[in-house]
Design an enzyme around this catalytic site. Structure first.
Site, PDB file in Angstrom:
ATOM      1  N   GLU A 184      -4.166  17.208 -12.833  1.00 36.75           N
ATOM      2  CA  GLU A 184      -4.440  17.210 -14.018  1.00 36.75           C
ATOM      3  C   GLU A 184      -5.865  17.682 -14.220  1.00 36.75           C
ATOM      4  OE1 GLU A 184      -2.365  15.506 -16.982  1.00 36.75           O
ATOM      5  OE2 GLU A 184      -3.971  15.748 -18.635  1.00 36.75           O
ATOM      6  N   HIS A 229       8.940   9.544 -28.814  1.00 36.51           N
ATOM      7  CA  HIS A 229       7.564   9.884 -28.075  1.00 36.51           C
ATOM      8  C   HIS A 229       8.297  11.356 -28.872  1.00 36.51           C
ATOM      9  CE1 HIS A 229       4.477  11.554 -25.640  1.00 36.51           C
ATOM     10  NE2 HIS A 229       5.484  12.430 -25.230  1.00 36.51           N
ATOM     11  N   GLU A 246      10.776  18.386 -25.770  1.00 34.28           N
ATOM     12  CA  GLU A 246      10.321  18.204 -24.370  1.00 34.28           C
ATOM     13  C   GLU A 246      10.688  19.883 -24.253  1.00 34.28           C
ATOM     14  OE1 GLU A 246       7.756  16.904 -23.761  1.00 34.28           O
ATOM     15  OE2 GLU A 246       7.112  14.469 -24.235  1.00 34.28           O
ATOM     16  N   LYS A 265       7.838  22.486 -14.907  1.00 32.95           N
ATOM     17  CA  LYS A 265       6.471  21.174 -14.415  1.00 32.95           C
ATOM     18  C   LYS A 265       6.867  21.554 -13.510  1.00 32.95           C
ATOM     19  CE  LYS A 265       5.780  17.172 -15.744  1.00 32.95           C
ATOM     20  NZ  LYS A 265       5.686  15.421 -16.316  1.00 32.95           N
ATOM     21  N   ARG A 290      -2.329  21.895 -15.647  1.00 34.65           N
ATOM     22  CA  ARG A 290      -1.135  20.916 -16.656  1.00 34.65           C
ATOM     23  C   ARG A 290      -1.720  20.431 -16.881  1.00 34.65           C
ATOM     24  NH1 ARG A 290       1.292  16.373 -12.037  1.00 34.65           N
ATOM     25  NH2 ARG A 290       2.321  14.950 -12.937  1.00 34.65           N
ATOM     26  N   HIS A 311       0.916  17.000 -28.039  1.00 31.49           N
ATOM     27  CA  HIS A 311       0.558  15.696 -28.477  1.00 31.49           C
ATOM     28  C   HIS A 311      -0.914  15.379 -28.723  1.00 31.49           C
ATOM     29  CE1 HIS A 311       4.211  16.363 -25.455  1.00 31.49           C
ATOM     30  NE2 HIS A 311       4.092  14.908 -24.466  1.00 31.49           N
ATOM     31  N   HIS A 364       0.478  12.524 -30.232  1.00 29.41           N
ATOM     32  CA  HIS A 364      -0.244  10.342 -29.510  1.00 29.41           C
ATOM     33  C   HIS A 364      -1.051   9.903 -30.617  1.00 29.41           C
ATOM     34  CE1 HIS A 364      -0.407  12.106 -25.491  1.00 29.41           C
ATOM     35  NE2 HIS A 364       0.825  11.756 -25.643  1.00 29.41           N
ATOM     36  N   ARG A 421       1.076  -1.453  -0.135  1.00 32.08           N
ATOM     37  CA  ARG A 421       0.248   0.010   0.080  1.00 32.08           C
ATOM     38  C   ARG A 421       0.662   1.381  -0.335  1.00 32.08           C
ATOM     39  NH1 ARG A 421      -3.253  -3.185   3.223  1.00 32.08           N
ATOM     40  NH2 ARG A 421      -5.466  -3.524   2.305  1.00 32.08           N
ATOM     41  N   ASN A 458       0.238  19.186 -22.113  1.00 37.83           N
ATOM     42  CA  ASN A 458       0.141  17.916 -23.462  1.00 37.83           C
ATOM     43  C   ASN A 458       0.555  18.997 -24.891  1.00 37.83           C
ATOM     44  OD1 ASN A 458      -0.358  16.153 -21.262  1.00 37.83           O
ATOM     45  ND2 ASN A 458      -2.596  16.539 -21.585  1.00 37.83           N
ATOM     46  N   LYS A 499       2.853  11.305 -11.852  1.00 41.42           N
ATOM     47  CA  LYS A 499       2.050  10.334 -12.773  1.00 41.42           C
ATOM     48  C   LYS A 499       3.059   9.352 -12.477  1.00 41.42           C
ATOM     49  CE  LYS A 499      -0.161  13.187 -15.474  1.00 41.42           C
ATOM     50  NZ  LYS A 499      -0.701  13.136 -16.982  1.00 41.42           N
TER      51      LYS A 499
HETATM   52  N1  LIG Z   1       5.256   9.726 -15.412  1.00 40.53           N
HETATM   53  C1  LIG Z   1       5.200  10.962 -16.864  1.00 40.53           C
HETATM   54  O1  LIG Z   1       5.162  12.626 -16.071  1.00 40.53           O
HETATM   55  C2  LIG Z   1       5.576  11.014 -17.971  1.00 40.53           C
HETATM   56  C3  LIG Z   1       5.816  12.028 -19.075  1.00 40.53           C
HETATM   57  C4  LIG Z   1       6.606  11.535 -20.314  1.00 40.53           C
HETATM   58  C5  LIG Z   1       6.751  10.081 -20.747  1.00 40.53           C
HETATM   59  N2  LIG Z   1       6.824   9.096 -19.870  1.00 40.53           N
HETATM   60  C6  LIG Z   1       7.375   7.997 -20.447  1.00 40.53           C
HETATM   61  O2  LIG Z   1       8.725   8.011 -20.551  1.00 40.53           O
HETATM   62  C7  LIG Z   1       8.403   6.453 -20.767  1.00 40.53           C
HETATM   63  C8  LIG Z   1       9.688   7.136 -21.712  1.00 40.53           C
HETATM   64  O3  LIG Z   1      10.982   7.794 -21.154  1.00 40.53           O
HETATM   65  P1  LIG Z   1      12.379   8.044 -21.850  1.00 40.53           P
HETATM   66  O4  LIG Z   1      12.004   8.975 -23.122  1.00 40.53           O
HETATM   67  O5  LIG Z   1      13.505   8.525 -20.655  1.00 40.53           O
HETATM   68  O6  LIG Z   1      12.447   6.212 -22.455  1.00 40.53           O
HETATM   69  P2  LIG Z   1      13.507   5.108 -21.729  1.00 40.53           P
HETATM   70  O7  LIG Z   1      13.456   4.447 -20.388  1.00 40.53           O
HETATM   71  O8  LIG Z   1      12.911   4.044 -22.425  1.00 40.53           O
HETATM   72  O9  LIG Z   1      14.693   5.503 -22.368  1.00 40.53           O
HETATM   73  C9  LIG Z   1      15.077   5.278 -23.880  1.00 40.53           C
HETATM   74  C10 LIG Z   1      16.056   4.417 -23.766  1.00 40.53           C
HETATM   75  O10 LIG Z   1      17.802   4.805 -23.485  1.00 40.53           O
HETATM   76  C11 LIG Z   1      18.330   3.702 -22.448  1.00 40.53           C
HETATM   77  N3  LIG Z   1      19.145   4.769 -21.649  1.00 40.53           N
HETATM   78  C12 LIG Z   1      18.431   5.809 -20.710  1.00 40.53           C
HETATM   79  N4  LIG Z   1      19.161   6.347 -20.005  1.00 40.53           N
HETATM   80  C13 LIG Z   1      20.253   6.073 -20.498  1.00 40.53           C
HETATM   81  C14 LIG Z   1      21.786   7.017 -20.598  1.00 40.53           C
HETATM   82  N5  LIG Z   1      22.513   7.624 -19.690  1.00 40.53           N
HETATM   83  N6  LIG Z   1      22.540   6.892 -21.701  1.00 40.53           N
HETATM   84  C15 LIG Z   1      22.665   5.417 -22.713  1.00 40.53           C
HETATM   85  N7  LIG Z   1      21.331   4.844 -22.226  1.00 40.53           N
HETATM   86  C16 LIG Z   1      19.559   4.883 -21.339  1.00 40.53           C
HETATM   87  C17 LIG Z   1      17.274   3.000 -22.473  1.00 40.53           C
HETATM   88  O11 LIG Z   1      18.116   2.248 -21.486  1.00 40.53           O
HETATM   89  C18 LIG Z   1      17.039   2.578 -22.672  1.00 40.53           C
HETATM   90  O12 LIG Z   1      16.521   2.813 -24.220  1.00 40.53           O
HETATM   91  C19 LIG Z   1       6.994   5.961 -22.222  1.00 40.53           C
HETATM   92  O13 LIG Z   1       6.478   5.233 -21.280  1.00 40.53           O
HETATM   93  C20 LIG Z   1       6.676   7.296 -21.645  1.00 40.53           C
HETATM   94  O14 LIG Z   1       5.405   7.236 -21.394  1.00 40.53           O
HETATM   95  C21 LIG Z   1       6.131   9.521 -18.647  1.00 40.53           C
HETATM   96 ZN   LIG Z   2       5.676  14.049 -23.895  1.00 39.13          ZN
END
Ligand SMILES: NC(=O)c1ccc[n+]([C@@H]2O[C@H](COP(=O)([O-])OP(=O)(O)OC[C@H]3O[C@@H](n4cnc5c(N)ncnc54)[C@H](O)[C@@H]3O)[C@@H](O)[C@H]2O)c1
Ligand SMILES: [Zn+2]
Length: 366
Positions: free
Chosen positions: A241, A269, A189, A231, A245, A252, A256, A125, A249, A147
């Site tokens: 949101e 993305h 972003e 942010k 907030r 987006h 999306h 929990r 987007n 999030k």
């Molecule tokens: N929670 C939120 O508010 C929020 C906001 C935006 C995106 N997201 C989520 O985030 C995800 C995308 O995140 P991302 O773009 O970081 O992708 P990711 O976590 O898949 O990382 C991208 C790639 O880079 C590699 N990597 C990470 N750090 C590294 C480093 N320092 N050196 C070498 N390689 C490295 C990872 O292993 C992966 O292969 C999606 O699932 C998306 O839905 C969440």
């Molecule tokens: Zn985004």
């Protein structure tokens, strides 16, 4: 040597926390985390790619601060952001004998961060967790704001929780190993924050793009500080949101749709968001909301950052269907975050007919 630390405070009453940003921070994360978490038992959740680069440094630092360190190493990839991986994390945590006095540490990009946060929100929990983001996207976006969640076969981020970390530790030096395409995608972003909130920051990005892209240490800290501040400010005003907030987007709605139509296979993305930001700016121009000069500057910066600006060709009807299926729909109109100028945006409902005309005329869709 005196090492500077930059801190952004996220004000959320009893859920408030700090974001610390400093080059080389990973190597001294242990002390900071031991103070913040007051937990002896920690589990670092990461993936195989990041583990081989940074786990040793973090582990050593945690141990020298007196923490027991357990580790869960997941396979790398968005396709593993699932409930199955969450189950796997729970099993490991139980196996380690962790309880509610333990803490989780997310070491990685947004995928690892979203999953670790969700596991922390739900295991027994809720147990404390911290974010140690290692991608630009995670450092400026996903690690801040609370999030968390995973994907279902039926859609991205369909299961999750709002759950705040106890702190976020950002070491911009980790970006040196990030593939350049991932860096550029994260930069989309960054540009977004300038457009929705801060004209001076946008202008600074125009003149400092080259320094950021060659990972100049000071420029990176500046960028990450500014984005986290914006942010944090938006998330403090609207944690769940329901209002401002939504401005996050920007780009987006169409972004999306592009990800959906291309099956998440052609664009990262941030790349889809880059196209979406340019399209939204043009839509604002067509609706008489935004001056043409600002639209040109947005497109120019996106392009200069090596990001795509042109939407892939799909029938306008497919775009509309994809946008209506997205969570942000309301009836016969679709809500768009549109710029009035660089630094100021607002939500505008746009009718499907108007959108179809725009997609056909401006984006040259059939
Ligand atoms: N929670 C939120 O508010 C929020 C906001 C935006 C995106 N997201 C989520 O985030 C995800 C995308 O995140 P991302 O773009 O970081 O992708 P990711 O976590 O898949 O990382 C991208 C790639 O880079 C590699 N990597 C990470 N750090 C590294 C480093 N320092 N050196 C070498 N390689 C490295 C990872 O292993 C992966 O292969 C999606 O699932 C998306 O839905 C969440
Ligand atoms: Zn985004």
């Amino acid at each position: 040597m005196e090492r500077s630390m930059n801190t952004v405070h996220v004000a959320l009453e009893d859920r408030s926390y700090d974001i610390h940003i400093a080059n080389g921070l990973l190597g001294r994360a242990g002390q900071l985390l031991a103070c913040t978490l007051k937990a002896t038992n920690t589990a670092v959740i990461t993936n195989a790619t990041i583990a081989s680069l940074y786990l040793e440094t973090l582990r050593t630092s945690l141990r020298s601060a007196g923490c027991n360190v357990f580790e869960v190493i997941l396979p790398d990839g968005e396709q593993f952001k699932t409930l199955d991986s969450i189950s796997l994390i729970y099993e490991h945590l139980l196996g380690f004998g962790l309880d509610r006095s333990s803490a989780l540490i997310a070491l990685g990009g947004g995928v690892v961060g979203d999953m670790t946060g969700f596991a922390a929100a739900t295991f027994m929990r809720g147990i404390p967790f911290v974010q140690v983001p290692t991608t630009l996207l995670a450092q400026v976006d996903s690690s801040v704001g609370g999030k968390t969640g995973v994907n279902l076969t039926g859609g991205k981020n369909m299961v999750g929780a709002f759950y705040q970390p106890r702190c976020v530790l950002i070491d911009p030096m980790t970006l040196h190993t990030l593939p350049e395409r991932e860096l550029r995608a994260g930069f989309a972003e960054v540009i977004k924050y300038g457009i929705i909130n801060d004209p001076d920051f946008f202008a600074w990005l125009e003149s400092s793009l080259e320094a950021v892209m060659r990972l100049d240490a000071d420029a990176l800290v500046q960028v990450i500080m500014r984005c986290c501040t914006i942010k944090a400010d938006i998330a403090s005003k609207d944690e769940r949101e329901q209002g401002v907030r939504a401005y996050l987007n920007y780009g987006h709605t169409l972004g999306h749709a592009i990800e959906t139509l291309t099956g998440y296979a052609s664009f990262l993305h941030g790349e889809a968001v880059a196209i979406g930001m340019c399209a939204a700016a043009r839509l604002a121009l067509r609706l008489g909301l935004c001056p043409e000069a600002d639209v040109r500057r947005i497109e120019a910066l996106v392009q200069a950052a090596g990001l795509p600006v042109a939407a892939p060709a799909f029938p306008a009807g497919d775009y509309l269907a994809a946008m209506l299926k997205d969570k942000k729909k309301t009836g016969s109109t679709i809500n768009f975050v549109l710029p009035h100028r660089i630094g100021e945006v607002a939500l505008h409902p746009v009718s499907q007919d108007r959108l179809r005309a725009f997609l056909t005329a401006d984006l040259a869709m059939r």
